[in-house]
Scaffold this motif. Structure first.
Motif, PDB file in Angstrom:
ATOM      1  N   GLY A  90       0.805  -1.209   0.000  1.00  0.00           N
ATOM      2  CA  GLY A  90       0.000   0.000   0.000  1.00  0.00           C
ATOM      3  C   GLY A  90       0.835   1.255   0.000  1.00  0.00           C
ATOM      4  N   VAL A  91       0.150   2.371  -0.216  1.00  0.00           N
ATOM      5  CA  VAL A  91       0.807   3.675  -0.261  1.00  0.00           C
ATOM      6  C   VAL A  91       0.045   4.664   0.610  1.00  0.00           C
ATOM      7  N   VAL A  92       0.748   5.702   1.000  1.00  0.00           N
ATOM      8  CA  VAL A  92       0.133   6.863   1.647  1.00  0.00           C
ATOM      9  C   VAL A  92       0.560   8.065   0.823  1.00  0.00           C
ATOM     10  N   MET A  93      -0.409   8.889   0.480  1.00  0.00           N
ATOM     11  CA  MET A  93      -0.140  10.118  -0.259  1.00  0.00           C
ATOM     12  C   MET A  93      -0.535  11.293   0.606  1.00  0.00           C
ATOM     13  N   THR A  94       0.278  12.345   0.580  1.00  0.00           N
ATOM     14  CA  THR A  94      -0.046  13.547   1.337  1.00  0.00           C
ATOM     15  C   THR A  94       0.594  14.755   0.681  1.00  0.00           C
ATOM     16  N   LYS A  95       0.263  15.926   1.199  1.00  0.00           N
ATOM     17  CA  LYS A  95       0.824  17.164   0.678  1.00  0.00           C
ATOM     18  C   LYS A  95       2.313  17.222   0.972  1.00  0.00           C
ATOM     19  N   GLY A  96       3.058  17.648  -0.018  1.00  0.00           N
ATOM     20  CA  GLY A  96       4.490  17.843   0.155  1.00  0.00           C
ATOM     21  C   GLY A  96       4.850  19.304   0.016  1.00  0.00           C
ATOM     22  N   GLN A  97       6.074  19.622   0.353  1.00  0.00           N
ATOM     23  CA  GLN A  97       6.534  20.985   0.161  1.00  0.00           C
ATOM     24  C   GLN A  97       6.617  21.270  -1.340  1.00  0.00           C
ATOM     25  N   ASP A  98       6.611  22.528  -1.690  1.00  0.00           N
ATOM     26  CA  ASP A  98       6.726  22.976  -3.072  1.00  0.00           C
ATOM     27  C   ASP A  98       5.532  22.567  -3.931  1.00  0.00           C
ATOM     28  N   ASN A  99       4.390  22.369  -3.301  1.00  0.00           N
ATOM     29  CA  ASN A  99       3.133  22.045  -3.983  1.00  0.00           C
ATOM     30  C   ASN A  99       3.223  20.793  -4.858  1.00  0.00           C
ATOM     31  N   CYS A 100       3.730  19.741  -4.265  1.00  0.00           N
ATOM     32  CA  CYS A 100       3.695  18.428  -4.914  1.00  0.00           C
ATOM     33  C   CYS A 100       2.992  17.467  -3.958  1.00  0.00           C
ATOM     34  N   ILE A 101       2.760  16.257  -4.432  1.00  0.00           N
ATOM     35  CA  ILE A 101       2.213  15.190  -3.601  1.00  0.00           C
ATOM     36  C   ILE A 101       3.359  14.240  -3.277  1.00  0.00           C
ATOM     37  N   VAL A 102       3.484  13.870  -2.016  1.00  0.00           N
ATOM     38  CA  VAL A 102       4.494  12.878  -1.631  1.00  0.00           C
ATOM     39  C   VAL A 102       3.802  11.531  -1.507  1.00  0.00           C
ATOM     40  N   ARG A 124      -0.771  18.813  11.506  1.00  0.00           N
ATOM     41  CA  ARG A 124      -2.152  18.962  11.026  1.00  0.00           C
ATOM     42  C   ARG A 124      -2.220  18.905   9.516  1.00  0.00           C
ATOM     43  N   VAL A 125      -1.354  19.662   8.858  1.00  0.00           N
ATOM     44  CA  VAL A 125      -1.379  19.686   7.394  1.00  0.00           C
ATOM     45  C   VAL A 125      -0.980  18.329   6.832  1.00  0.00           C
ATOM     46  N   LEU A 126       0.083  17.749   7.378  1.00  0.00           N
ATOM     47  CA  LEU A 126       0.563  16.465   6.867  1.00  0.00           C
ATOM     48  C   LEU A 126      -0.485  15.365   7.018  1.00  0.00           C
ATOM     49  N   PHE A 127      -0.999  15.177   8.228  1.00  0.00           N
ATOM     50  CA  PHE A 127      -1.906  14.058   8.487  1.00  0.00           C
ATOM     51  C   PHE A 127      -3.317  14.297   7.955  1.00  0.00           C
ATOM     52  N   SER A 128      -3.804  15.524   8.010  1.00  0.00           N
ATOM     53  CA  SER A 128      -5.162  15.765   7.505  1.00  0.00           C
ATOM     54  C   SER A 128      -5.237  15.640   5.991  1.00  0.00           C
ATOM     55  N   GLY A 129      -4.113  15.825   5.318  1.00  0.00           N
ATOM     56  CA  GLY A 129      -4.093  15.695   3.862  1.00  0.00           C
ATOM     57  C   GLY A 129      -3.673  14.318   3.380  1.00  0.00           C
ATOM     58  N   ALA A 130      -3.493  13.373   4.301  1.00  0.00           N
ATOM     59  CA  ALA A 130      -2.986  12.042   3.935  1.00  0.00           C
ATOM     60  C   ALA A 130      -4.119  11.083   3.570  1.00  0.00           C
ATOM     61  N   PHE A 131      -3.848  10.251   2.578  1.00  0.00           N
ATOM     62  CA  PHE A 131      -4.782   9.226   2.128  1.00  0.00           C
ATOM     63  C   PHE A 131      -4.000   7.941   1.907  1.00  0.00           C
ATOM     64  N   ASP A 132      -4.555   6.837   2.365  1.00  0.00           N
ATOM     65  CA  ASP A 132      -3.904   5.550   2.130  1.00  0.00           C
ATOM     66  C   ASP A 132      -4.750   4.719   1.183  1.00  0.00           C
ATOM     67  N   GLN A 133      -4.073   3.919   0.387  1.00  0.00           N
ATOM     68  CA  GLN A 133      -4.765   3.016  -0.528  1.00  0.00           C
ATOM     69  C   GLN A 133      -3.803   1.983  -1.075  1.00  0.00           C
ATOM     70  N   ASP A 134      -4.378   0.991  -1.728  1.00  0.00           N
ATOM     71  CA  ASP A 134      -3.597  -0.049  -2.385  1.00  0.00           C
ATOM     72  C   ASP A 134      -3.596   0.210  -3.881  1.00  0.00           C
ATOM     73  N   LEU A 135      -2.542  -0.225  -4.545  1.00  0.00           N
ATOM     74  CA  LEU A 135      -2.512  -0.147  -5.997  1.00  0.00           C
ATOM     75  C   LEU A 135      -3.537  -1.125  -6.555  1.00  0.00           C
ATOM     76  N   ASP A 136      -4.180  -0.764  -7.670  1.00  0.00           N
ATOM     77  CA  ASP A 136      -5.081  -1.715  -8.309  1.00  0.00           C
ATOM     78  C   ASP A 136      -4.267  -2.683  -9.163  1.00  0.00           C
ATOM     79  N   LYS A 137      -4.929  -3.584  -9.869  1.00  0.00           N
ATOM     80  CA  LYS A 137      -4.231  -4.614 -10.642  1.00  0.00           C
ATOM     81  C   LYS A 137      -3.383  -4.054 -11.776  1.00  0.00           C
ATOM     82  N   GLN A 138      -3.702  -2.843 -12.215  1.00  0.00           N
ATOM     83  CA  GLN A 138      -2.923  -2.201 -13.279  1.00  0.00           C
ATOM     84  C   GLN A 138      -1.798  -1.325 -12.711  1.00  0.00           C
ATOM     85  N   GLY A 139      -1.608  -1.335 -11.404  1.00  0.00           N
ATOM     86  CA  GLY A 139      -0.559  -0.530 -10.785  1.00  0.00           C
ATOM     87  C   GLY A 139      -0.935   0.941 -10.656  1.00  0.00           C
ATOM     88  N   ARG A 140      -2.242   1.214 -10.575  1.00  0.00           N
ATOM     89  CA  ARG A 140      -2.722   2.595 -10.489  1.00  0.00           C
ATOM     90  C   ARG A 140      -3.117   2.949  -9.069  1.00  0.00           C
TER      91      ARG A 140
END
Length: 143
Positions: free
Chosen positions: A29-41, A70-86
């Motif tokens: 699985g992955v976790v995505m959240t806000k990163g510095q410089d307006n990217c997604i980590v 607050r910014v890091l954790f409130s903007g975080a989302f976890d999920q698994d890759l689907d079968k196509q790696g998306r």
């Protein structure tokens, strides 16, 4: 490690095919959240867990720490890759990073960053000039 620069396309549903060479690191699985410089980590889930544990040791009596967490954790989302790696990039994160169809996935060692394509090119141009001219310690205590 997550390495290299990749240029997949974001589809109309906000899904992104992650680079094939990253997928073995992301099977849990992955976790995505806000990163510095307006990217997604994008973090491998286990790596994010370790990072979160270290962050939670910080004193919450410090206003800067509270704001960062607050910014890091409130903007975080976890999920698994689907079968196509998306993964599906949540609308709030897409808006934060100003993502359209053309994106860049840049490996950053333990993490990867997802950038708007033109924003990445502009950032990289500015940073490469400074990178080539470095003549002092960059990371104190390491090099």
């Amino acid at each position: 490690m997550l390495l290299g620069t990749h240029t997949p396309k974001l589809d109309e549903k906000g899904r992104l095919v992650l680079p094939a060479k990253f997928r073995d690191e992301l099977t849990q699985g992955v976790v995505m959240t806000k990163g510095q410089d307006n990217c997604i980590v994008l973090w491998p889930a286990a790596e994010f867990q370790k990072h979160a544990e270290r962050l939670n040791e910080a004193s919450r009596s410090n206003a800067g720490v509270r704001a960062y967490l607050r910014v890091l954790f409130s903007g975080a989302f976890d999920q698994d890759l689907d079968k196509q790696g998306r993964v599906t990039l949540p609308a709030g994160l897409r808006a934060y990073a100003n993502l359209n169809k053309d994106v860049v996935v840049a490996g950053n060692g333990a993490t990867a960053e997802i950038w708007d394509g033109p924003a990445w090119e502009q950032y990289l141009q500015a940073q490469e000039t400074e990178f080539s001219a470095i003549d002092e310690e960059v990371v104190p205590g390491l090099f």
